[in-house]
Design a protein around this motif. Structure first.
Motif: not given
Length: 131
Positions: A63-66, A103-106, A109-117
Motif C-alpha cells: 500500500q501507498t499512503i499519502g 509512506l510505502n508500506v513494506v 503492520q499496525d502503523y501509527c502517525w504520532m505527534w508529541s507536544n
C-alpha cells in the motif's frame, strides 16, 4: 490508641486508587484510522501540552499512503510500527508545524502517525491520510 485498619479496608482503598487512576485522562489520545469511501481519513484535534496524539491502523504490504499535517505550533512527529520489541520509524521530524510525504508500506503492520507536544500550550493539529 489507634489500631491498624482491617486488611479488607486496605485492599478496598488500593482497589479504589487503581480504578481512579485508570479512569483519569490518558497521556495520549489514540485514534483508530477509519477510512472513508474515498480512501481518505482526516482528523482535527487539540494536543494538550506535554501530551501526544496517535492515529493508528493496520496496513498491508504494497500500500501507498499519502499523508500531511498542519499545526499552529511546532510538534515532534513520527510514523512508526513495532517489530517485536523494536520500533521502526519510516518518518521522523522534530519541531515541525507542517509536513507531507508518502509512506510505502513494506510490511503488514499496525502503523501509527504520532505527534508529541513539548510546548507549554495546547496545539491545534489537522492530519490527512489518503490511500
Amino acid at each position: 490508641m489507634l489500631s491498624a485498619p482491617p486488611l479488607r479496608f486496605i485492599a478496598y482503598s488500593i482497589a479504589l486508587t487503581v480504578v481512579a487512576a485508570a479512569s483519569c485522562p490518558a497521556r495520549a489520545e489514540l485514534i483508530d484510522i477509519a477510512w472513508n469511501s474515498s480512501g481518505q481519513f482526516e482528523k482535527t484535534a487539540t494536543v494538550p501540552p506535554g501530551k501526544f496524539l496517535e492515529l493508528c491502523g493496520g496496513l498491508s504490504s504494497g500500500q501507498t499512503i499519502g499523508w500531511s499535517f498542519d499545526a499552529d505550533q511546532a510538534l515532534d512527529f513520527n510514523i512508526h510500527f513495532h517489530e517485536g520489541k523494536a520500533v521502526v520509524f519510516p518518518a521522523k521530524y522534530e519541531g515541525a508545524k507542517q509536513a507531507a510525504g508518502t509512506l510505502n508500506v513494506v510490511a503488514k503492520q499496525d502503523y501509527c502517525w504520532m505527534w508529541s507536544n513539548k510546548n507549554t500550550t495546547a496545539v491545534k493539529l489537522t492530519a490527512r491520510l489518503k490511500r
